[in-house]
Enzyme design. Sequence first.
Site, short mmCIF file in Angstrom:
data_model
loop_
_atom_site.label_atom_id
_atom_site.label_comp_id
_atom_site.label_asym_id
_atom_site.label_seq_id
_atom_site.Cartn_x
_atom_site.Cartn_y
_atom_site.Cartn_z
N GLY A 87 -1.39 -6.65 0.47
CA GLY A 87 -2.30 -7.25 1.14
C GLY A 87 -3.48 -7.25 0.47
N SER B 93 -4.98 -0.76 9.11
CA SER B 93 -6.23 -0.42 8.35
C SER B 93 -6.81 0.33 9.67
CB SER B 93 -7.12 -1.17 7.54
OG SER B 93 -8.32 -0.51 7.38
N TYR C 28 -10.95 -9.88 7.30
CA TYR C 28 -9.98 -8.64 6.75
C TYR C 28 -9.74 -7.60 7.95
CZ TYR C 28 -8.26 -4.42 4.68
OH TYR C 28 -7.44 -3.33 4.32
P1 NAI Z 1 -3.60 -2.92 -4.12
O1 NAI Z 1 -4.43 -4.24 -4.46
O2 NAI Z 1 -3.54 -1.81 -4.97
O3 NAI Z 1 -1.99 -3.55 -4.12
C1 NAI Z 1 -1.83 -4.70 -3.15
C2 NAI Z 1 -0.70 -5.35 -3.59
O4 NAI Z 1 -0.48 -6.33 -3.02
C3 NAI Z 1 -0.78 -5.69 -5.51
O5 NAI Z 1 0.46 -5.41 -5.99
C4 NAI Z 1 -0.70 -7.33 -4.93
O6 NAI Z 1 -0.01 -7.97 -6.12
C5 NAI Z 1 -0.04 -7.38 -3.68
N1 NAI Z 1 -0.25 -8.78 -3.20
C6 NAI Z 1 -1.44 -9.28 -2.65
N2 NAI Z 1 -1.42 -10.55 -2.58
C7 NAI Z 1 -0.16 -10.95 -2.71
C8 NAI Z 1 0.62 -12.02 -2.32
N3 NAI Z 1 0.13 -13.25 -1.95
N4 NAI Z 1 2.07 -12.04 -2.70
C9 NAI Z 1 2.59 -11.02 -3.24
N5 NAI Z 1 2.08 -9.87 -3.34
C10 NAI Z 1 0.77 -9.65 -3.20
O7 NAI Z 1 -4.04 -2.55 -2.75
P2 NAI Z 1 -3.69 -1.36 -1.70
O8 NAI Z 1 -5.18 -0.41 -1.78
O9 NAI Z 1 -2.53 -0.37 -2.38
O10 NAI Z 1 -3.40 -1.80 -0.38
C11 NAI Z 1 -2.09 -1.77 0.17
C12 NAI Z 1 -2.16 -2.25 1.75
O11 NAI Z 1 -2.86 -1.09 2.20
C13 NAI Z 1 -3.02 -3.31 1.95
O12 NAI Z 1 -2.54 -3.92 3.04
C14 NAI Z 1 -4.47 -3.00 2.36
O13 NAI Z 1 -4.88 -3.85 3.23
C15 NAI Z 1 -4.08 -1.56 2.98
N6 NAI Z 1 -5.13 -0.94 2.98
C16 NAI Z 1 -5.82 -0.37 2.14
C17 NAI Z 1 -6.89 0.34 2.22
C18 NAI Z 1 -7.79 0.97 0.96
O14 NAI Z 1 -8.98 1.36 0.94
N7 NAI Z 1 -7.01 0.71 -0.18
C19 NAI Z 1 -7.47 1.17 3.37
C20 NAI Z 1 -6.49 0.54 4.60
C21 NAI Z 1 -5.57 -0.34 4.55
#
Ligand code: NAI
Length: 261
Positions: A78, A118, A158
Amino acid sequence: MNLKGKNIVVTGAASGIGAETARLLSAEGATVIGVDRNPPAPGLVARHIAADLGEPGSIAIAAREIGNGIDALCNIAGLPPTRGRVPVLRVNFLGLRELTEALIPQMNDGAAIVNLASLAGLGWPDAIPAIKSMLALRDFDTVEALCDTHGIDDARSYFFSKEVLIAWTLQQRWTWRERGIRMNCVSPGPVDTPILGDFLQTLGARAEEDMRVMDRPGRPTDIAPLVAFLCSDDSRWLRGTNIACDGGMHSHVLANLYGLS
Ligand code: NAI
């Protein structure tokens, strides 16, 4: 929770919640196929497939590379709101749906799909007209026009991406029921990963207030066990639902909204 021998696809496996989920699923005996535009840490996944999950052509190639025999799909990749409304909606919803639908024929009966939504998606019932437009949109190149029509700017995109994801999951509650394939959402509050700073930047005072009432931000290790449970057969009666995993933030918002604080 028995995941031994399961083939599980994890998007976003290179960082944060996706990386921790890949680690946990592997430790529980699953074979993990990571899909990310970036490479995961060495040894984290059994197989890495590089793909841009905001591009339909790249998603189609990735789906072919993944192959058959999938027992679970964790849609975790994401983008945060700082990346702009078009990439956010292409990756967080359109690409997620495209990959999921491409993989359905390649899944085993009884497979589980887990979507990372989320707390930001909590307000979905207030956005039904825009959500219905997004659910009907298939051409990735028309998403900007939809945003203009419904007044969705970068900061709102978002929230909207997660609202649509929760609504789509609910809508698909029985779509693949005859094959036993089910889909659920997990909704974390703020989690300490590389994108937490982006959220704080976009949400400003509201995020500061959230962080003040929370005893601490979540950690990927708080979220991954719930995702793993939703991949397991033990969660077979959960279908089309959204589970908050946020140290009580969802309850806090609802308690304030309904005067129960
Ligand atoms: P992060 O930034 O650590 O990891 C996201 C991953 O998605 C990265 O490895 C990135 O390379 C990959 N990614 C992004 N765009 C891409 C694309 N176009 N093609 C392929 N891969 C892609 O983020 P995190 O925090 O681990 O988030 C994971 C999920 O959890 C997301 O969907 C986010 O919206 C959701 N989330 C996160 C929260 C937070 O506070 N960190 C809270 C609630 C939900």
